[in-house]
Design an enzyme around this catalytic site. Structure first.
Site, PDB file in Angstrom:
ATOM      1  N   CYS A  70       1.022  -1.387  -0.023  1.00  0.00           N
ATOM      2  CA  CYS A  70       0.141   0.063  -0.051  1.00  0.00           C
ATOM      3  C   CYS A  70       0.692   1.327   0.137  1.00  0.00           C
ATOM      4  O   CYS A  70       1.736   1.285   1.122  1.00  0.00           O
ATOM      5  CB  CYS A  70      -1.392   0.034   1.189  1.00  0.00           C
ATOM      6  SG  CYS A  70      -1.981   1.492   1.525  1.00  0.00           S
ATOM      7  N   ARG A  73      -0.406   4.473   2.885  1.00  0.00           N
ATOM      8  CA  ARG A  73      -0.062   4.338   4.857  1.00  0.00           C
ATOM      9  C   ARG A  73      -0.005   5.051   5.218  1.00  0.00           C
ATOM     10  O   ARG A  73       0.090   5.877   6.455  1.00  0.00           O
ATOM     11  CB  ARG A  73       0.959   3.212   4.656  1.00  0.00           C
ATOM     12  CG  ARG A  73       0.575   1.837   4.201  1.00  0.00           C
ATOM     13  CD  ARG A  73       1.720   0.786   4.988  1.00  0.00           C
ATOM     14  NE  ARG A  73       2.675   0.767   3.482  1.00  0.00           N
ATOM     15  CZ  ARG A  73       3.791   0.353   3.772  1.00  0.00           C
ATOM     16  NH1 ARG A  73       4.122  -0.442   4.630  1.00  0.00           N
ATOM     17  NH2 ARG A  73       4.386  -0.394   2.545  1.00  0.00           N
ATOM     18  N   TRP A 241      -8.733   5.399  -0.502  1.00  0.00           N
ATOM     19  CA  TRP A 241      -9.833   5.299  -1.545  1.00  0.00           C
ATOM     20  C   TRP A 241      -8.981   5.125  -2.881  1.00  0.00           C
ATOM     21  O   TRP A 241      -7.574   4.382  -2.663  1.00  0.00           O
ATOM     22  CB  TRP A 241     -10.053   6.999  -1.534  1.00  0.00           C
ATOM     23  CG  TRP A 241      -8.892   8.102  -1.225  1.00  0.00           C
ATOM     24  CD1 TRP A 241      -7.647   8.477  -1.786  1.00  0.00           C
ATOM     25  CD2 TRP A 241      -9.043   8.786   0.082  1.00  0.00           C
ATOM     26  NE1 TRP A 241      -7.143   8.953  -0.830  1.00  0.00           N
ATOM     27  CE2 TRP A 241      -8.018   9.361  -0.280  1.00  0.00           C
ATOM     28  CE3 TRP A 241      -9.312   8.440   1.251  1.00  0.00           C
ATOM     29  CZ2 TRP A 241      -7.518  10.132   1.177  1.00  0.00           C
ATOM     30  CZ3 TRP A 241      -9.066   9.220   2.046  1.00  0.00           C
ATOM     31  CH2 TRP A 241      -7.998  10.135   2.113  1.00  0.00           C
ATOM     32  N   GLU A 246      -5.384   2.802 -10.796  1.00  0.00           N
ATOM     33  CA  GLU A 246      -5.363   2.036 -10.498  1.00  0.00           C
ATOM     34  C   GLU A 246      -6.753   1.675 -11.476  1.00  0.00           C
ATOM     35  O   GLU A 246      -7.306   0.538 -11.650  1.00  0.00           O
ATOM     36  CB  GLU A 246      -6.190   1.624  -8.975  1.00  0.00           C
ATOM     37  CG  GLU A 246      -5.829   1.423  -6.916  1.00  0.00           C
ATOM     38  CD  GLU A 246      -5.558   1.910  -6.328  1.00  0.00           C
ATOM     39  OE1 GLU A 246      -6.428   2.594  -5.869  1.00  0.00           O
ATOM     40  OE2 GLU A 246      -5.738   0.653  -5.957  1.00  0.00           O
TER      41      GLU A 246
HETATM   42  N1  ARG Z   1      -6.551  -1.834  -6.910  1.00  0.00           N
HETATM   43  C1  ARG Z   1      -7.585  -2.644  -6.439  1.00  0.00           C
HETATM   44  C2  ARG Z   1      -9.139  -2.025  -7.155  1.00  0.00           C
HETATM   45  O1  ARG Z   1      -8.608  -1.126  -8.718  1.00  0.00           O
HETATM   46  C3  ARG Z   1      -7.891  -1.466  -5.144  1.00  0.00           C
HETATM   47  C4  ARG Z   1      -7.367  -1.891  -4.078  1.00  0.00           C
HETATM   48  C5  ARG Z   1      -7.553  -1.235  -2.638  1.00  0.00           C
HETATM   49  N2  ARG Z   1      -7.132   0.318  -2.988  1.00  0.00           N
HETATM   50  C6  ARG Z   1      -6.625   1.862  -2.965  1.00  0.00           C
HETATM   51  N3  ARG Z   1      -6.542   2.407  -3.206  1.00  0.00           N
HETATM   52  N4  ARG Z   1      -7.670   1.195  -1.031  1.00  0.00           N
HETATM   53  O2  ARG Z   1     -10.317  -2.129  -7.583  1.00  0.00           O
END
Ligand code: ARG
Length: 365
Positions: A70, A73, A241, A246
């Site tokens: 992560c 953090r 978030w 991602e």
């Molecule tokens: N990578 C995952 C997704 O795209 C989520 C993982 C957690 N990500 C976060 N920003 N807390 O759905």
């Protein structure tokens, strides 16, 4: 007694946790000693022990702090912890999960949240969720293609087997599949009103909106096991978030996910015949600009990868100042877009596993 090896191991784990937890919370030596005697006693009597509310709270925060993959953090202390260990039924659990979704979403002003349900006891999980995230899109295999999110193919099949029928759009929200020990898994539809979603638009490229992409606001990981002081919480969904990449560089872009880069490149008029036109890279950048712009317009919390890396640097400093070594998984910490533009790329991280932490676990039985 057969229990003794297990018990002494559990007590050791408990003692390590109580020590660091109580030190961090500035509780006295005496309180530590009293608590450890109490835990020893309970383990001798029952083979396990019960965390106090504040131990679950701080333990969950430590688990976030120790999550090597992560980048977010720095904010570990801001985690909101709902202690729902008393919940017994799937119906009641569903109620708590909808509350989690609403509290965490907070109309777009996202709050990092975890809801902790009952611990594993004698190898029995009182409650489990089959979903990977509380909110995720279904995926359907058609003859030659996939409609929706191919990461969800298996769970979608399972839901259909349990009698669920999706609309077969690319963005059907999957129902929750909750399992109470000794019962078959049970389906629950998440009320549409509580699922915030963001339509993807671009500040200049009008064509992006016409692709009718969207994504949900809050990623709530629900299949990992929270481990604190030797106690395992197999149902403890948590969220932060999103970091833009991602969604823009993985979920919507990966060729085995939504695979939208060719469509983006086309509307940009790029030459997709030549690798050397860097159409992939150009499409990626515009798609990521679109994600950042869309979440901003929708007033939903999301961080860009440059800011996230800066925050991670601040986390590293803060941890050093507290005398705690920072562990990390480099392959996960570097962002998938312009990784070498962040400091993370240029240094090594020790991927040592420290507890409390979150662990992968097998699907429920
Ligand atoms: N990578 C995952 C997704 O795209 C989520 C993982 C957690 N990500 C976060 N920003 N807390 O759905």
């Amino acid at each position: 007694m057969v229990l003794s090896a297990h018990c002494s191991e559990l007590f050791q784990e408990a003692a390590r946790f109580i020590h660091s937890c109580y030190e961090e919370l500035k509780l006295s030596q005496e309180e530590q000693m009293t608590r450890l005697e109490e835990i020893q006693e309970e383990i001798n009597q029952s083979g396990t022990y019960t965390h106090k509310g504040f131990e679950v709270k701080h333990g969950a925060k430590m688990a976030w702090r120790n999550s090597n993959r992560c980048i977010g953090r720095l904010l570990w202390e801001t985690l909101e912890v709902f202690d729902e260990r008393h919940v017994q039924t799937a119906d009641e659990a569903f109620d708590k999960l909808t509350h989690h979704i609403q509290f965490a979403t907070n109309n777009g002003d996202i709050r990092s949240t975890i809801t902790v349900f009952a611990p594993r006891k004698n190898g029995v999980d009182p409650l489990r969720i089959w979903n990977h995230q509380l909110i995720r899109y279904a995926g359907y295999k058609e003859e030659t293609t996939v409609v929706g999110d191919s990461a969800s193919l298996e769970l979608t099949k399972m839901c259909e087997g349990l009698g669920w029928q999706g609309e077969k759009t690319a963005f059907d929200i999957l129902p929750l599949v909750i399992q109470e020990h000794g019962f078959p898994p049970k389906l629950f539809t998440i009320p549409k009103e509580i699922v915030k979603e963001v339509p993807i638009i671009h500040p200049e490229l009008r064509g992006i909106a016409e692709l009718e992409m969207k994504w949900y606001a809050v990623p709530i990981i629900s299949n990992m096991c929270l481990t604190i002081g030797g106690i395992e919480y197999p149902m403890a969904p948590f969220n932060g978030w999103y970091m833009g990449t991602e969604i823009g560089a993985r979920n919507l872009a990966d060729s085995d996910r939504y695979n939208l880069l060719p469509s983006v490149a086309k509307l940009m008029g790029l030459n997709t015949k030549s690798n050397r036109s860097l159409w992939i890279d150009k499409a990626l950048v515009e798609l990521n600009i679109a994600v950042l712009h869309s979440y901003k317009e929708a007033k939903v919390t999301l961080v860009d990868h440059h800011t996230a890396a800066k925050q991670f640097k601040a986390f590293e400093k803060k941890e050093r100042d507290c005398g705690r070594p920072v562990t990390g998984n480099w392959t996960w910490l570097i962002p998938p877009l312009s990784p070498a533009a962040t400091h993370i790329y240029h240094k090594p991280y020790k991927n040592d596993i420290v507890t409390p932490n979150f662990f992968y676990q097998n699907d429920p039985e």
